[in-house]
Design a protein around this motif. Structure first.
Motif, PDB file in Angstrom:
ATOM      1  N   ALA A 285      14.837 -14.743   9.971  1.00  0.00           N
ATOM      2  CA  ALA A 285      13.425 -14.760  10.353  1.00  0.00           C
ATOM      3  C   ALA A 285      12.930 -13.403  10.851  1.00  0.00           C
ATOM      4  CB  ALA A 285      13.189 -15.826  11.419  1.00  0.00           C
ATOM      5  N   GLY A 286      13.672 -12.806  11.771  1.00  0.00           N
ATOM      6  CA  GLY A 286      13.239 -11.532  12.352  1.00  0.00           C
ATOM      7  C   GLY A 286      13.121 -10.469  11.282  1.00  0.00           C
ATOM      8  N   TYR A 287      14.106 -10.442  10.389  1.00  0.00           N
ATOM      9  CA  TYR A 287      14.097  -9.459   9.305  1.00  0.00           C
ATOM     10  C   TYR A 287      12.881  -9.670   8.405  1.00  0.00           C
ATOM     11  CZ  TYR A 287      15.223  -7.127   4.956  1.00  0.00           C
ATOM     12  OH  TYR A 287      15.145  -6.348   3.826  1.00  0.00           O
ATOM     13  N   LEU A 288      12.698 -10.914   7.988  1.00  0.00           N
ATOM     14  CA  LEU A 288      11.568 -11.229   7.100  1.00  0.00           C
ATOM     15  C   LEU A 288      10.236 -10.844   7.746  1.00  0.00           C
ATOM     16  CD1 LEU A 288      10.360 -12.674   4.571  1.00  0.00           C
ATOM     17  CD2 LEU A 288      10.351 -14.765   5.951  1.00  0.00           C
ATOM     18  N   LEU A 289      10.129 -11.115   9.038  1.00  0.00           N
ATOM     19  CA  LEU A 289       8.869 -10.827   9.731  1.00  0.00           C
ATOM     20  C   LEU A 289       8.511  -9.350   9.640  1.00  0.00           C
ATOM     21  CD1 LEU A 289       6.472 -11.604  11.476  1.00  0.00           C
ATOM     22  CD2 LEU A 289       7.923 -11.296  13.499  1.00  0.00           C
ATOM     23  N   ASN A 290       9.437  -8.466  10.016  1.00  0.00           N
ATOM     24  CA  ASN A 290       9.101  -7.043   9.988  1.00  0.00           C
ATOM     25  C   ASN A 290       8.976  -6.507   8.564  1.00  0.00           C
ATOM     26  OD1 ASN A 290      10.705  -7.085  12.942  1.00  0.00           O
ATOM     27  ND2 ASN A 290       8.865  -5.866  12.840  1.00  0.00           N
ATOM     28  N   ALA A 291       9.766  -7.081   7.640  1.00  0.00           N
ATOM     29  CA  ALA A 291       9.669  -6.651   6.240  1.00  0.00           C
ATOM     30  C   ALA A 291       8.255  -6.926   5.720  1.00  0.00           C
ATOM     31  CB  ALA A 291      10.704  -7.373   5.386  1.00  0.00           C
ATOM     32  N   LYS A 292       7.773  -8.114   5.989  1.00  0.00           N
ATOM     33  CA  LYS A 292       6.454  -8.498   5.489  1.00  0.00           C
ATOM     34  C   LYS A 292       5.334  -7.745   6.220  1.00  0.00           C
ATOM     35  CE  LYS A 292       3.478 -12.460   4.730  1.00  0.00           C
ATOM     36  NZ  LYS A 292       3.252 -13.894   4.969  1.00  0.00           N
ATOM     37  N   LEU A 293       5.431  -7.731   7.539  1.00  0.00           N
ATOM     38  CA  LEU A 293       4.388  -7.076   8.331  1.00  0.00           C
ATOM     39  C   LEU A 293       4.224  -5.600   7.986  1.00  0.00           C
ATOM     40  CD1 LEU A 293       4.614  -8.101  12.091  1.00  0.00           C
ATOM     41  CD2 LEU A 293       2.616  -8.258  10.585  1.00  0.00           C
ATOM     42  N   THR A 294       5.364  -4.890   7.849  1.00  0.00           N
ATOM     43  CA  THR A 294       5.254  -3.462   7.555  1.00  0.00           C
ATOM     44  C   THR A 294       4.682  -3.241   6.152  1.00  0.00           C
ATOM     45  OG1 THR A 294       7.603  -3.470   6.971  1.00  0.00           O
ATOM     46  CG2 THR A 294       7.027  -2.659   9.169  1.00  0.00           C
ATOM     47  N   CYS A 295       4.913  -4.176   5.232  1.00  0.00           N
ATOM     48  CA  CYS A 295       4.293  -4.063   3.902  1.00  0.00           C
ATOM     49  C   CYS A 295       2.775  -4.140   4.021  1.00  0.00           C
ATOM     50  CB  CYS A 295       4.799  -5.160   2.969  1.00  0.00           C
ATOM     51  SG  CYS A 295       6.379  -4.745   2.228  1.00  0.00           S
ATOM     52  N   ARG A 296       2.321  -4.981   4.920  1.00  0.00           N
ATOM     53  CA  ARG A 296       0.871  -5.105   5.089  1.00  0.00           C
ATOM     54  C   ARG A 296       0.312  -3.948   5.912  1.00  0.00           C
ATOM     55  NH1 ARG A 296      -1.463 -10.401   4.602  1.00  0.00           N
ATOM     56  NH2 ARG A 296       0.073 -11.803   3.722  1.00  0.00           N
ATOM     57  N   TRP A 297       1.010  -3.603   6.975  1.00  0.00           N
ATOM     58  CA  TRP A 297       0.509  -2.550   7.860  1.00  0.00           C
ATOM     59  C   TRP A 297       0.599  -1.171   7.218  1.00  0.00           C
ATOM     60  CZ3 TRP A 297       3.494  -3.809  13.064  1.00  0.00           C
ATOM     61  CH2 TRP A 297       2.868  -4.904  13.695  1.00  0.00           C
ATOM     62  N   VAL A 298       1.825  -0.804   6.835  1.00  0.00           N
ATOM     63  CA  VAL A 298       2.076   0.578   6.428  1.00  0.00           C
ATOM     64  C   VAL A 298       1.693   0.815   4.964  1.00  0.00           C
ATOM     65  CG1 VAL A 298       3.852   2.354   6.187  1.00  0.00           C
ATOM     66  CG2 VAL A 298       3.922   0.784   8.146  1.00  0.00           C
ATOM     67  N   PHE A 299       1.939  -0.194   4.105  1.00  0.00           N
ATOM     68  CA  PHE A 299       1.614  -0.009   2.691  1.00  0.00           C
ATOM     69  C   PHE A 299       0.305  -0.690   2.309  1.00  0.00           C
ATOM     70  CE2 PHE A 299       6.322   0.480   2.724  1.00  0.00           C
ATOM     71  CZ  PHE A 299       6.304   1.842   2.477  1.00  0.00           C
ATOM     72  N   ASP A 300      -0.320  -1.329   3.303  1.00  0.00           N
ATOM     73  CA  ASP A 300      -1.638  -1.920   3.081  1.00  0.00           C
ATOM     74  C   ASP A 300      -1.612  -2.866   1.866  1.00  0.00           C
ATOM     75  OD1 ASP A 300      -4.419  -1.896   3.961  1.00  0.00           O
ATOM     76  OD2 ASP A 300      -4.893  -0.938   2.041  1.00  0.00           O
ATOM     77  N   LEU A 301      -0.478  -3.515   1.646  1.00  0.00           N
ATOM     78  CA  LEU A 301      -0.295  -4.270   0.403  1.00  0.00           C
ATOM     79  C   LEU A 301      -1.160  -5.514   0.304  1.00  0.00           C
ATOM     80  CD1 LEU A 301       3.476  -4.352  -0.617  1.00  0.00           C
ATOM     81  CD2 LEU A 301       1.628  -2.904  -1.464  1.00  0.00           C
ATOM     82  N   ARG A 302      -1.643  -5.734  -0.901  1.00  0.00           N
ATOM     83  CA  ARG A 302      -2.369  -6.962  -1.250  1.00  0.00           C
ATOM     84  C   ARG A 302      -1.852  -7.444  -2.593  1.00  0.00           C
ATOM     85  NH1 ARG A 302      -7.440  -4.953   0.983  1.00  0.00           N
ATOM     86  NH2 ARG A 302      -6.610  -3.229   2.172  1.00  0.00           N
ATOM     87  N   SER A 303      -2.312  -8.624  -2.993  1.00  0.00           N
ATOM     88  CA  SER A 303      -1.773  -9.176  -4.233  1.00  0.00           C
ATOM     89  C   SER A 303      -2.236  -8.376  -5.445  1.00  0.00           C
ATOM     90  CB  SER A 303      -2.133 -10.651  -4.361  1.00  0.00           C
ATOM     91  OG  SER A 303      -3.522 -10.784  -4.368  1.00  0.00           O
ATOM     92  N   SER A 304      -3.265  -7.556  -5.290  1.00  0.00           N
ATOM     93  CA  SER A 304      -3.717  -6.751  -6.427  1.00  0.00           C
ATOM     94  C   SER A 304      -2.894  -5.470  -6.603  1.00  0.00           C
ATOM     95  CB  SER A 304      -5.188  -6.381  -6.224  1.00  0.00           C
ATOM     96  OG  SER A 304      -5.353  -5.792  -4.943  1.00  0.00           O
ATOM     97  N   ASP A 305      -2.019  -5.172  -5.669  1.00  0.00           N
ATOM     98  CA  ASP A 305      -1.272  -3.921  -5.739  1.00  0.00           C
ATOM     99  C   ASP A 305      -0.051  -3.991  -6.641  1.00  0.00           C
ATOM    100  OD1 ASP A 305      -2.425  -1.805  -4.125  1.00  0.00           O
ATOM    101  OD2 ASP A 305      -2.138  -3.154  -2.408  1.00  0.00           O
ATOM    102  N   VAL A 306       0.240  -2.865  -7.294  1.00  0.00           N
ATOM    103  CA  VAL A 306       1.527  -2.683  -7.951  1.00  0.00           C
ATOM    104  C   VAL A 306       2.285  -1.675  -7.097  1.00  0.00           C
ATOM    105  CG1 VAL A 306       2.751  -1.966 -10.031  1.00  0.00           C
ATOM    106  CG2 VAL A 306       0.522  -3.100 -10.225  1.00  0.00           C
ATOM    107  N   PHE A 307       3.308  -2.166  -6.449  1.00  0.00           N
ATOM    108  CA  PHE A 307       4.051  -1.359  -5.490  1.00  0.00           C
ATOM    109  C   PHE A 307       5.353  -0.901  -6.115  1.00  0.00           C
ATOM    110  CE2 PHE A 307       6.913  -1.486  -1.531  1.00  0.00           C
ATOM    111  CZ  PHE A 307       6.518  -0.234  -1.094  1.00  0.00           C
ATOM    112  N   TRP A 308       5.554   0.411  -6.128  1.00  0.00           N
ATOM    113  CA  TRP A 308       6.815   0.911  -6.642  1.00  0.00           C
ATOM    114  C   TRP A 308       7.559   1.665  -5.558  1.00  0.00           C
ATOM    115  CZ3 TRP A 308       7.872   5.228 -10.803  1.00  0.00           C
ATOM    116  CH2 TRP A 308       9.248   5.213 -11.092  1.00  0.00           C
ATOM    117  N   CYS A 309       8.616   1.020  -5.086  1.00  0.00           N
ATOM    118  CA  CYS A 309       9.557   1.668  -4.185  1.00  0.00           C
ATOM    119  C   CYS A 309      10.724   2.040  -5.062  1.00  0.00           C
ATOM    120  CB  CYS A 309       9.965   0.674  -3.092  1.00  0.00           C
ATOM    121  SG  CYS A 309      11.474   1.131  -2.235  1.00  0.00           S
TER     122      CYS A 309
END
Ligand code: WT7
Length: 661
Positions: A285-309
């Motif tokens: 849970a803790g891992y998933l929480l920060n993984a998801k949150l940082t995607c939204r916060w730092v990468f500003d991710l939305r469903s319209s994005d194509v994200f390439w890491c």
């Protein structure tokens, strides 16, 4: 270098870039939101994370306790909650986003695939059922040794679905590194592929797995082999089965296992300053929480994005920002199988154009290498879809940052320089692209809820701007590592004991400027950062001394303009010190030997031979002296304790290189 806390800053970077207005206007986190997040976290840190966990995660059973400190520093988060990580990455999107693309894939030879969320869900369920059919149960360990193809992510997600603990081993690691990790994890099953493609060559994964398993790893019952290259491989009857055959029989529906928040999601082996790589254990849970949150916060991710890491799933970056975070955030990810320079240095930019990449995340070493090739290659491709750029893995030099901004980002994209580690699970210090003004070379400020600081050798906060010290995290956070697999002592010793269990010690030195921005200076332990990959000097040394002709070895890092650090090894042989072409031949053999022992990333760039190594009276190798010698610098250390001063001349002597090697 362990006690060097008085390192004064040498960087004087004055440039600053405000978040582009149009970006800030639409950002998930603007300056106002960022301020309120910081305030919320400052008033009630645990309450803040509790709120985030309720908002971002779909729980099967709600938690009642946010943070359990009873066994600190073995912290536990959301302990009585139950959830499933794969459910939170896939099932949650099926009603609204089922037909959206979850994965775009590009093979090195240009072959492509698109997989929708609905299809990915079915593929993961089938493979999860296949794992179950092979006897894999909740808590069993599965080692994944795969090329960068969608099946790598499918295998990870399938483990998460049934509560099996995966441990991904980077495909560039050798058979013997793979064996060590399988044995330490006690894996029941290994997932691999016939081979993968990299820089026009085939990486023989199955052959390496066979080598690792033959005569050892008794815990392994089954090996599942994915067909990628189609080449002939050995299939051991009773042990090896093909991926396509096991999934064929498997139903498309697999109920997720509702596991406890603290159930280990994965182990990931990483290098430390001593001994063998350690199995960093992460929670669910803790891992998933920060993984998801940082995607939204730092990468500003939305469903319209194509994200390439661009990271491989063999590293933590590929876990958090390929396999989990962006899927939890409902975005499209791009997976690329091959090398950045194949068939030429334009491949990254070509992929960005072809797949309409909007957010791009890579390592400074790649940026520096591609920058060297000039502006013409990127200019051939349409990069206007890009809206945000990120870097990770090592400090980025301002020159590379400025090039990234101008040539790749068209002076339009904000850049997020993200500091974090395998152990932190997710980004810790980084700009928020719509809120934080950036400075080339600085990762700026800690994210909301993350209490980062810089302290001196006695643990006191350093307030003087520009003065270097230890980077520490003063409060637990949800995605922190929980322990070192089967070695909690090492967990306590490595991360907590230095300052009496008060702070998490990152192992980096850093300083802060007048604006309170963090500038990471490098490791304070004997850990190298070669091309963004962590490598222990001791690991390379043990590989060298395992060679029959080597008596002793000392390994140090040397500044390298593309890789960040290069590996220099000083070697003492059991026999006589070789000269001329003998030295050259043996140096070549030893480099290959290290590649076999660890992997190509650990190959020393240079090897020098000496009759003995400079040591202090207590027998410690004088690494600082060796580093200075390697750099060709004036020696300032006291060398009076050296048994033989003449040795310094030997240590300075380079082995002549054969042209073209
Ligand atoms: C070490 C962690 C988690 C990312 C991949 C590497 C260095 C990481 C930065 C950055 C300066 C950085 C640190 C850290 N590092 N990001 N933005 N600026 N240095 O993960 O192998 O666990 O290595 O990478 O030295 O301790 P890792």
């Amino acid at each position: 270098m362990a006690d060097e806390t008085d390192i004064e800053s040498i960087l004087h970077e004055k440039r600053q870039f405000a978040p582009p207005e149009d970006f800030a206007e639409h950002a998930r986190v603007d300056a106002k939101k960022l301020k309120s997040l910081h305030e919320l976290a400052a008033t009630d840190n645990a309450g803040f994370w509790g709120q985030m966990a309720r908002d971002e995660i779909e729980w099967h059973t709600a938690f009642t306790q946010i943070l359990d400190e009873s066994e600190a520093p073995n912290y536990r988060w959301f302990t009585d909650g139950k959830l499933n990580v794969s459910y939170n990455c896939l099932d949650v999107h099926l009603t609204e986003r089922g037909e959206r693309i979850a994965i775009r894939f590009e093979g090195e030879e240009g072959d492509t695939r698109k997989i929708t969320y609905r299809e990915l869900h079915a593929l993961v369920c089938r493979f999860a059922n296949a794992l179950k059919a092979q006897g894999v149960e909740t808590g069993d360990r599965v080692v994944i040794y795969m090329p960068m193809i969608p099946e790598a992510v499918i295998a990870m997600q399938a483990c998460a679905r049934i509560g099996a603990i995966h441990s991904v081993v980077f495909g560039g690691f050798s058979a013997s590194s793979l064996r060590d990790r399988i044995e330490d994890a006690g894996a029941k099953l290994v997932v691999t592929a016939d081979g993968g493609r990299r820089a026009g060559k085939i990486v023989e994964l199955k052959a390496a797995a066979d080598l690792a398993l033959d005569g050892s790893c008794p815990s392994v019952e089954t090996v599942i082999v994915c067909r990628r290259t189609g080449q002939a491989v050995n299939m051991k009857p009773g042990r090896d089965i093909w991926w396509d055959e096991v999934v064929e029989a498997a139903p498309e529906d697999c109920q997720p296992a509702w596991i406890e928040a603290e159930h280990p999601l994965f182990l990931l082996y990483t290098s430390g300053s001593t001994g063998r790589p350690k199995g960093v254990q992460h929670s669910s849970a803790g891992y998933l929480l920060n993984a998801k949150l940082t995607c939204r916060w730092v990468f500003d991710l939305r469903s319209s994005d194509v994200f390439w890491c661009t990271a491989d799933v063999g590293w933590v970056t590929g876990h958090t920002y390929v396999a989990y975070g962006p899927l939890a955030a409902g975005a499209t990810i791009l997976i690329y199988e091959g090398a950045p320079t194949w068939p030429d240095g334009g491949r990254f930019w070509k992929n960005c154009q072809r797949h309409n990449v909007t957010v791009f995340y890579t390592a400074p070493t790649a940026i520096r290498a591609l920058m060297k090739l000039g502006d013409e290659l990127p200019a051939q491709y349409d990069l206007t879809k890009l809206r945000l750029l990120g870097t990770v893995g090592e400090p980025i030099n301002p020159e590379a940052w400025m090039w990234y901004r101008r040539v790749i980002g068209g002076e339009r994209c904000p850049i997020v320089d993200t500091w974090w580690q395998t152990e932190t699970g997710a980004i810790m210090i980084s700009p928020m692209p719509g809120a934080t003004p950036t400075k080339p070379g600085s990762c700026t400020r800690a994210l909301p809820g993350i209490d980062a600081d810089i302290v001196d050798a006695s643990g006191e906060p350093i307030t003087k701007s520009g003065a270097g010290g230890y980077l520490v995290i003063k409060r637990p956070w949800p995605s922190m590592l929980r322990t070192i697999w089967r070695d909690n002592e090492r967990y306590l010793e490595t991360y907590w004991e230095k300052f009496g269990n008060r702070y998490y010690v990152a192992g980096d030195s850093a300083h802060r400027d007048r604006d309170g921005y963090f500038w990471i200076m490098g490791r304070v332990d004997d850990v190298l950062n070669v091309a963004g990959h962590r490598l222990g000097t001791m690991e390379v040394e043990s590989a060298l001394v395992a060679h029959e002709q080597v008596a002793e070895a000392a390994v140090v890092g040397q500044p390298h303009d593309i890789k960040g650090e290069a590996i220099l090894a000083f070697v003492v042989l059991k026999g006589a010190r070789p000269n001329g072409s003998d030295a050259e031949a043996l140096a070549g053999q030893l480099r290959e030997w290290v590649a076999e022992q660890i992997g190509a990333i650990a190959k020393p760039d240079e090897i020098r031979f000496a009759d003995n190594l400079p040591k202090t009276r207590s027998g410690k190798i004088m690494r600082r002296l060796l580093r200075d010698i390697g750099r060709g610098e004036e020696i300032t250390e006291d060398t009076s304790t050296l048994e033989n001063e003449g040795i310094l001349d030997q240590l300075r002597k380079k082995v002549p290189k054969v042209p073209g090697t």
